[in-house]
Design an enzyme around this catalytic site. Structure first.
Site, PDB file in Angstrom:
ATOM      1  CG  ASN A  38      -2.041  -1.074   1.352  1.00 19.84           C
ATOM      2  OD1 ASN A  38      -2.016  -1.616   0.088  1.00 19.84           O
ATOM      3  ND2 ASN A  38      -2.948  -0.826   2.627  1.00 19.84           N
ATOM      4  CE1 TYR A 102      -4.918  -9.456   8.314  1.00 17.29           C
ATOM      5  CE2 TYR A 102      -5.946  -9.399  10.243  1.00 17.29           C
ATOM      6  CZ  TYR A 102      -5.429  -8.885   8.981  1.00 17.29           C
ATOM      7  OH  TYR A 102      -5.657  -7.578   9.291  1.00 17.29           O
ATOM      8  N   GLY A 222      -5.417   9.436  14.148  1.00 16.88           N
ATOM      9  CA  GLY A 222      -7.341   9.195  13.489  1.00 16.88           C
ATOM     10  C   GLY A 222      -7.201  10.774  13.239  1.00 16.88           C
ATOM     11  CG  ASP A 252      -1.030   0.777   5.104  1.00 11.87           C
ATOM     12  OD1 ASP A 252      -0.261   1.172   6.295  1.00 11.87           O
ATOM     13  OD2 ASP A 252      -2.286   0.392   4.808  1.00 11.87           O
TER      14      ASP A 252
END
Length: 308
Positions: A38, A102, A222, A252
């Site tokens: 990314n 995952y 954030g 990212d």
């Protein structure tokens, strides 16, 4: 020396369309996702040179990963492994919360080893970027990260670390000393306040991280923006007000913006301005990496011409 070199695991991404429990999803999309790739794609979209290296399986997902990353303008060094390409399944339980499962234990990407990362590639880069995800994948992947850092440092190449703690990969207890060690060897460090709290005292987070050695500390916070301590100078930037469509990939994108500007020779405050804008842009579109902005798109979003 030119460009960014990064390496790590990129996986196939099955994403449920819409919002709600996975069992209620009516359709799915298939893409790719990986923190390091990314960042590489984000840097390339902003006009920087970037190289990504990683292991992929001998399957359609591995082929897709290599082609997607290369199509984004990233020099791609994909090592084909006999094991399968990792997979993640994501659904958005609510507008602000994404659940990810995952399937990566024993995957091709987790089998990365020091021999996969050539010394010549490390020595020829301007910045070597790693994350705290890769050391959690396997002993060989961890060795690849630390050996690469030492090779880069010996060659005078700047080392960038995004702490990127993943609780599904390892415990806080196991992660803390490894992440602290990573940060102590870095020139540039990115972390959230929560990630930093794993291994430094809370309070003045940038200063406490800087005490470990990095000259450039950037704390991603954030919707509150970011704070930084860069070569002793304290800086902060508020977040941009945007409509959040998908929060995944914002961190990212932020890192890509900062590193792209650093490669371009921009001043620290300018790097942070671009990082904030790229992070904001990322949350306005769905997907991990599909919405990486160009310079022109950033200008349209922020109202400031950040093109170089």
């Amino acid at each position: 020396m030119t460009g960014l070199l990064t390496f790590g695991e990129t996986m196939g991404l099955v994403a449920a369309d819409g919002i709600g429990p996975l069992g209620h999803a009516k359709s799915f999309s298939f893409g790719i996702g990986g923190a390091e790739s990314n960042v590489a794609m984000g840097v390339a979209r902003l006009g920087g040179e970037a190289t990504w290296l990683g292991r992929v399986g001998p399957d359609a997902t591995g082929t897709l990963i290599a082609s997607r990353i290369a199509a984004a303008g990233v020099r791609t060094l994909a090592v084909t492994d006999e094991s399968f390409t990792g997979l993640m399944v994501r659904h958005r339980r609510s507008g602000e919360f994404a659940q990810v499962d995952y399937h990566r234990a024993g995957s091709a990407g987790s089998r990365l080893s020091p021999a996969d990362v050539p010394a010549a590639e490390l020595q020829g880069a301007s910045i070597v970027h790693v994350t705290g995800i890769t050391p959690a994948l396997s002993e060989t992947a961890r060795a690849a990260v630390f050996q690469s850092i030492e090779t880069a440092r010996a060659a005078g190449v700047a080392v960038s670390v995004d702490v990127n703690f993943r609780a599904k990969l390892w415990s806080r207890f196991d992660a803390a000393p490894v992440l602290r060690d990573l940060v102590s060897r870095a020139d540039i460090v990115f972390a959230s306040p929560e990630e930093a709290a794993l291994f430094v005292d809370t309070g003045d987070v940038p200063a406490n991280l800087a005490k470990l050695g990095p000259a450039e500390v950037i704390v991603k916070d954030g919707g509150r923006g970011c704070t930084a301590l860069i070569e002793g100078a304290r800086l902060s930037k508020p977040a941009l007000s945007v409509t959040v469509v998908d929060p995944v990939g914002a961190g990212d994108a932020f890192v890509a913006g900062y590193l792209a500007d650093r490669l371009a020779g921009a001043a620290p405050e300018e790097r942070l301005t671009t990082a904030i804008a790229t992070g904001a842009f990322a949350v306005t579109v769905p997907g991990d990496c599909e919405g990486a902005p160009t310079r022109a798109e950033l200008a349209a979003l922020s109202g400031d011409d950040v093109r170089r």
